[in-house]
Design an enzyme around this catalytic site. Structure first.
Site, PDB file in Angstrom:
ATOM      1  N   ASP A 209      53.964  -5.172  -0.984  1.00  0.00           N
ATOM      2  CA  ASP A 209      54.802  -4.346  -1.862  1.00  0.00           C
ATOM      3  C   ASP A 209      55.257  -3.106  -1.109  1.00  0.00           C
ATOM      4  O   ASP A 209      54.465  -2.202  -0.848  1.00  0.00           O
ATOM      5  CB  ASP A 209      54.030  -3.952  -3.122  1.00  0.00           C
ATOM      6  CG  ASP A 209      54.942  -3.411  -4.221  1.00  0.00           C
ATOM      7  OD1 ASP A 209      56.044  -2.926  -3.896  1.00  0.00           O
ATOM      8  OD2 ASP A 209      54.545  -3.468  -5.396  1.00  0.00           O
TER       9      ASP A 209
ATOM     10  N   ASP B 125      63.728  -3.619  -1.960  1.00  0.00           N
ATOM     11  CA  ASP B 125      62.448  -3.858  -2.628  1.00  0.00           C
ATOM     12  C   ASP B 125      61.968  -5.273  -2.359  1.00  0.00           C
ATOM     13  O   ASP B 125      62.773  -6.208  -2.297  1.00  0.00           O
ATOM     14  CB  ASP B 125      62.598  -3.633  -4.139  1.00  0.00           C
ATOM     15  CG  ASP B 125      61.294  -3.822  -4.885  1.00  0.00           C
ATOM     16  OD1 ASP B 125      60.264  -3.274  -4.421  1.00  0.00           O
ATOM     17  OD2 ASP B 125      61.286  -4.516  -5.925  1.00  0.00           O
TER      18      ASP B 125
END
Length: 438
Positions: A116, A318
């Site tokens: 992440d 992202d």
């Protein structure tokens, strides 16, 4: 059987055995490269049995995108950054799509952690955790494990802190997660093994108990830009540089790579500046100046793309969002131009509102993202997704969540597949190069 036939059969058998032994469909990490595995891939312990087609899997994952985008939008709207060394309890983490294999503790225990880049935090489910699923980390089996006290500086960064006003105590948390879950954790340190590298005294949250059904079973490895991220905790080891190559969802074993440090990074790579939002320094902002559909530069108001650190507006890269999301006016303009150049009629499948007969796929124009100093022309497989039966093709993008006043555009992982995405935090640049990641 004559002697020559026997020798021939022996040689062929030996070759087949040797080839079988040397082929590893789930390759291990080497050097400073870690294998990147899709959470539902054949090499993942979290793969779903009888999960159905890969299209249905993508649709299911994309259904979590609105929660992820809403969470990211809430971050950029925050007037002050908060660095949390344990997962903040946001439902956004439920969209962890790619995991890496690491070794935690001494001796190293194999763990799978969600990759992440929009988080700094690290956390893992620990042994004896009430409500956690396997695999878990066993602190008692590690000679280098230690829990951190309330007096350490990292503890002051934690939400849901449970520390006495005076006296010594472990840095302990109680936090909510999503709509129906909560968990408790202890801020801890241990040795973290990444391929051939070791980071001693790595801080992470050791989850002790979980209630509810929405907490993801994997740990989390935060690769953001903040002080609790892997890059910050590794000091000069990786010189503020990493890259990843995300494999296609359609690849059977879903194996890509996470490359840490400047060694082995592409030498001839196109770059665009990384922008920094002081209110949310974790996120990787880039300057998206426009989007072309075919030869048409889609007309959009500049303020819908312009980076504004005060409002959080702009575009980020992202790893946890599945399909690229634009603020509604930008997406509508892209979609309408795409529809002009492709023969309808159009239907909707899940998050995809521009699906058409696959026989018209040859008419589908390429989509190009224009960044400062860099144009990214998306391959067809990063632009379209096909229905399970293959009769329909859909534009694999959507508008941002409608339940939040979002000002954030998010370049998601489906559009990044089979590309080497390099993050050079030290020199504030992001690079993109073609690479077959599978």
């Amino acid at each position: 059987m004559d002697v020559f036939t026997a020798i021939f059969i022996f040689l062929i058998s030996t070759l087949l055995v040797s080839t079988t032994k040397s082929f590893d469909p789930c390759p291990s990490s080497k050097g400073s490269d870690l294998s990147v595995i899709h959470v539902h891939g054949q090499c993942s312990p979290f793969k779903q049995q009888n999960a159905g087609s890969w299209v249905s899997t993508v649709l299911n994952m994309a259904s979590h995108d609105p929660a992820r985008v809403a969470y990211l939008s809430s971050l950029v709207a925050s007037p002050k950054a908060t660095n949390v060394p344990v997962a903040s309890g946001q439902q956004a983490l439920n969209t962890g799509n790619y995991v890496v294999r690491v070794k935690l503790g001494s001796p190293g225990q194999l763990m799978f952690m969600v990759l992440d880049i929009s988080r700094d935090a690290a956390w893992v489910p620990c042994a004896a955790c009430a409500g956690c699923s396997s695999p878990t980390f066993s602190p008692n089996a590690s000679s280098t494990y230690t829990s951190l006290q309330c007096s350490v500086p990292q503890c002051t960064e934690v939400r849901g802190l449970s520390c006495p006003a005076t006296g010594a105590a472990e840095c302990y948390f109680n936090q909510t997660y999503g709509r129906d879950s909560s968990f408790s954790a202890t801020l801890s340190q241990d040795s973290l093994g990444l391929a051939a590298d070791t980071i001693p005294s790595y801080s992470f949250g050791c989850v002790n108990s979980v209630s509810g059904s929405t907490l993801p079973p994997q740990g989390l490895l935060g690769l953001g830009r903040g002080p609790m991220s892997l890059l910050s905790q590794s000091g000069s080891l990786y010189s503020g540089v990493f890259s990843y190559c995300l494999p296609s969802f359609k690849s059977y074993y879903f194996s890509g790579s996470l490359r840490l440090g400047p060694l082995g990074q592409p030498k001839n790579i196109r770059t665009t500046p990384l922008l920094r939002n002081p209110h949310r320094p974790t996120l990787y902002y880039v300057n998206l100046t426009g989007v072309s559909v075919g030869r048409v530069l889609v007309p959009v108001a500049p303020e819908l793309l312009t980076f504004d650190p005060n409002t959080g507006a702009g575009t980020i890269i992202d790893s946890g969002t599945v399909i690229t999301r634009f603020v509604e006016p930008v997406y509508a303009a892209i979609r309408d131009e795409f529809r002009k150049q492709v023969k309808g009629p159009f239907t909707t499948i899940g998050a995809f509102d521009t699906c058409f007969a696959a026989t018209n796929e040859d008419l589908a124009p390429p989509v190009t993202f224009h960044f400062s100093g860099l144009d990214l022309k998306l391959p067809v497989e990063n632009t379209l997704i096909h229905s399970s039966a293959g009769s329909l093709a859909c534009l694999a993008m959507a508008d941002a969540t409608s339940n939040v006043n979002s000002v954030l555009n998010v370049v998601a992982n489906l559009q990044q597949q089979n590309l080497r995405i390099m993050f050079d935090v030290t020199n504030s640049r992001l690079g993109i190069a073609r690479e077959l990641c599978n």
